[in-house]
Design a protein around this motif. Structure first.
Motif, PDB file in Angstrom:
ATOM      1  N   PRO A   8      -7.454  -2.244   3.824  1.00 55.25           N
ATOM      2  CA  PRO A   8      -8.640  -1.455   3.500  1.00 55.25           C
ATOM      3  C   PRO A   8      -9.832  -1.846   4.355  1.00 55.25           C
ATOM      4  O   PRO A   8     -10.009  -3.022   4.688  1.00 55.25           O
ATOM      5  CB  PRO A   8      -8.893  -1.758   2.026  1.00 55.25           C
ATOM      6  CG  PRO A   8      -8.074  -2.932   1.677  1.00 55.25           C
ATOM      7  CD  PRO A   8      -7.036  -3.112   2.741  1.00 55.25           C
ATOM      8  N   ARG A  14      -8.041   3.086   3.010  1.00 56.93           N
ATOM      9  CA  ARG A  14      -6.944   2.793   3.932  1.00 56.93           C
ATOM     10  C   ARG A  14      -6.678   3.981   4.850  1.00 56.93           C
ATOM     11  O   ARG A  14      -5.714   4.001   5.599  1.00 56.93           O
ATOM     12  CB  ARG A  14      -5.676   2.463   3.143  1.00 56.93           C
ATOM     13  CG  ARG A  14      -5.744   1.121   2.448  1.00 56.93           C
ATOM     14  CD  ARG A  14      -4.438   0.823   1.713  1.00 56.93           C
ATOM     15  NE  ARG A  14      -4.399  -0.542   1.260  1.00 56.93           N
ATOM     16  CZ  ARG A  14      -4.805  -0.947   0.061  1.00 56.93           C
ATOM     17  NH1 ARG A  14      -5.280  -0.085  -0.807  1.00 56.93           N
ATOM     18  NH2 ARG A  14      -4.728  -2.217  -0.262  1.00 56.93           N
ATOM     19  N   GLY A  27      -3.884   7.708   8.465  1.00 60.48           N
ATOM     20  CA  GLY A  27      -3.689   6.276   8.287  1.00 60.48           C
ATOM     21  C   GLY A  27      -2.544   5.789   9.155  1.00 60.48           C
ATOM     22  O   GLY A  27      -1.740   6.584   9.637  1.00 60.48           O
ATOM     23  N   PRO A  61       0.827  -1.203   0.000  1.00 62.64           N
ATOM     24  CA  PRO A  61       0.000   0.000   0.000  1.00 62.64           C
ATOM     25  C   PRO A  61       0.866   1.260   0.000  1.00 62.64           C
ATOM     26  O   PRO A  61       1.949   1.284   0.575  1.00 62.64           O
ATOM     27  CB  PRO A  61      -0.791  -0.102   1.307  1.00 62.64           C
ATOM     28  CG  PRO A  61      -0.677  -1.514   1.756  1.00 62.64           C
ATOM     29  CD  PRO A  61       0.590  -2.047   1.160  1.00 62.64           C
ATOM     30  N   GLY A 108      -2.411  -0.739   6.746  1.00 59.95           N
ATOM     31  CA  GLY A 108      -2.621  -0.626   5.308  1.00 59.95           C
ATOM     32  C   GLY A 108      -3.744  -1.507   4.788  1.00 59.95           C
ATOM     33  O   GLY A 108      -3.897  -1.679   3.590  1.00 59.95           O
TER      34      GLY A 108
END
Length: 136
Positions: free
Chosen positions: A61, A82, A105, A19, A59
């Motif tokens: 989703p 994410r 994130g 990611p 990372g």
């Protein structure tokens, strides 16, 4: 000539990608554009989020839940994200609203968040993407 993907099986061509922060960088700009468009049309800023409630970790989703404020803005980052998204509106030192579009994130899952922020000025201009704790 081979067709796309033909003969690539077993060569690692279809490995899952690590990611990246591209999602956050694209979406905070799109979010600020949506906020400014809404203000141009309706004369007010919309506060939204944080959505999803918890910052996605590792990372991985997570589903992006339906959120009335984001729907009003027309902001649809996809079914899964994410990052957590938020629009914050505060009164600035000279009485003008200060608007920040934020993505958070935690790619490495250690509890420290990467924060991506774009600010809107009173003329509707956006700043470049500001990043704190990149790669966290």
């Amino acid at each position: 000539m081979r067709a796309l993907g033909e003969g690539l099986a077993g060569q690692g061509a279809f490995k899952a990608e690590k990611p990246t922060d591209t999602e956050a960088r694209i979406n905070v700009l799109a979010l600020c554009d949506a906020v400014q468009s809404y203000r141009d049309e309706h004369g007010a800023y919309v506060v939204a989020g944080p959505t999803p409630k918890a910052v996605p970790k590792g990372g991985v989703p997570v589903p992006f839940p339906k959120d009335e404020a984001f729907q009003r803005l027309g902001f649809e980052p996809g079914e899964e994200v994410r990052f957590q998204y938020e629009v914050v509106v505060q009164e600035g030192p000279v009485g003008e609203p200060e608007v920040s579009c934020i993505a958070r994130g935690d790619f490495d899952g250690d509890g420290q968040n990467s924060v991506y922020r774009v600010r809107l000025d009173s003329n509707g201009m956006t700043t470049p993407v500001e990043v704190e704790h990149e790669g966290e």
